[in-house]
Design a protein around this motif. Structure first.
Motif, mmCIF file in Angstrom:
data_model
loop_
_atom_site.group_PDB
_atom_site.id
_atom_site.type_symbol
_atom_site.label_atom_id
_atom_site.label_comp_id
_atom_site.label_asym_id
_atom_site.label_seq_id
_atom_site.Cartn_x
_atom_site.Cartn_y
_atom_site.Cartn_z
ATOM 1 N N UNK A 14 0.829 -1.208 0.000
ATOM 2 C CA UNK A 14 0.000 0.000 0.000
ATOM 3 C C UNK A 14 0.864 1.261 0.000
ATOM 4 N N UNK A 15 1.967 1.235 0.732
ATOM 5 C CA UNK A 15 2.890 2.378 0.752
ATOM 6 C C UNK A 15 3.522 2.577 -0.621
ATOM 7 N N UNK A 16 3.892 1.488 -1.262
ATOM 8 C CA UNK A 16 4.468 1.564 -2.605
ATOM 9 C C UNK A 16 3.448 2.144 -3.586
ATOM 10 N N UNK A 17 2.196 1.720 -3.447
ATOM 11 C CA UNK A 17 1.127 2.243 -4.296
ATOM 12 C C UNK A 17 0.974 3.748 -4.101
ATOM 13 N N UNK A 18 1.041 4.196 -2.863
ATOM 14 C CA UNK A 18 0.928 5.623 -2.569
ATOM 15 C C UNK A 18 2.036 6.404 -3.274
ATOM 16 N N UNK A 19 3.237 5.865 -3.223
ATOM 17 C CA UNK A 19 4.374 6.563 -3.837
ATOM 18 C C UNK A 19 4.311 6.527 -5.351
ATOM 19 N N UNK A 20 3.884 5.428 -5.948
ATOM 20 C CA UNK A 20 3.866 5.331 -7.405
ATOM 21 C C UNK A 20 2.685 6.059 -8.042
ATOM 22 N N UNK A 21 1.620 6.283 -7.263
ATOM 23 C CA UNK A 21 0.456 7.003 -7.797
ATOM 24 C C UNK A 21 0.430 8.460 -7.345
ATOM 25 N N UNK A 22 1.551 8.928 -6.797
ATOM 26 C CA UNK A 22 1.624 10.310 -6.295
ATOM 27 C C UNK A 22 0.505 10.632 -5.311
ATOM 28 N N UNK A 23 0.209 9.665 -4.440
ATOM 29 C CA UNK A 23 -0.753 9.895 -3.376
ATOM 30 C C UNK A 23 -2.206 9.675 -3.747
ATOM 31 N N UNK A 24 -2.467 9.151 -4.926
ATOM 32 C CA UNK A 24 -3.858 8.921 -5.336
ATOM 33 C C UNK A 24 -4.473 7.718 -4.623
#
Length: 75
Positions: A30-40
């Motif tokens: 989930x943290x990786x997703x936050x970083x790769x989607x610019x917080x989306x």
């Protein structure tokens, strides 16, 4: 003298995972997703040196916005 317990302003991803009752690996995903989607999407984190930290206020917002989302999806 009364001891006053204060909550940490920033948590490790592992500590956030425990609060959310999800597995550590899932929390890092989930943290990786936050970083790769610019917080989306994902678990809000900030980078401090080589560490990922979860702001407690962001964690509380995440919990509120995902109450019906991923309950029961641990580890």
């Amino acid at each position: 003298m009364t001891e006053q317990r204060t909550e940490a302003e920033f948590l490790t991803v592992s500590e956030a995972a425990a609060i959310l009752r999800i597995g550590r690996t899932h929390a890092y995903e989930l943290a990786r997703s936050y970083r790769t989607t610019n917080g989306q999407t994902g678990l809000p984190v900030i980078v401090v040196g080589s560490r990922l930290l979860v702001p407690r206020t962001a964690l509380n917002r995440f919990k509120t916005s995902n109450q019906t989302g991923s309950k029961g999806h641990s580890r």
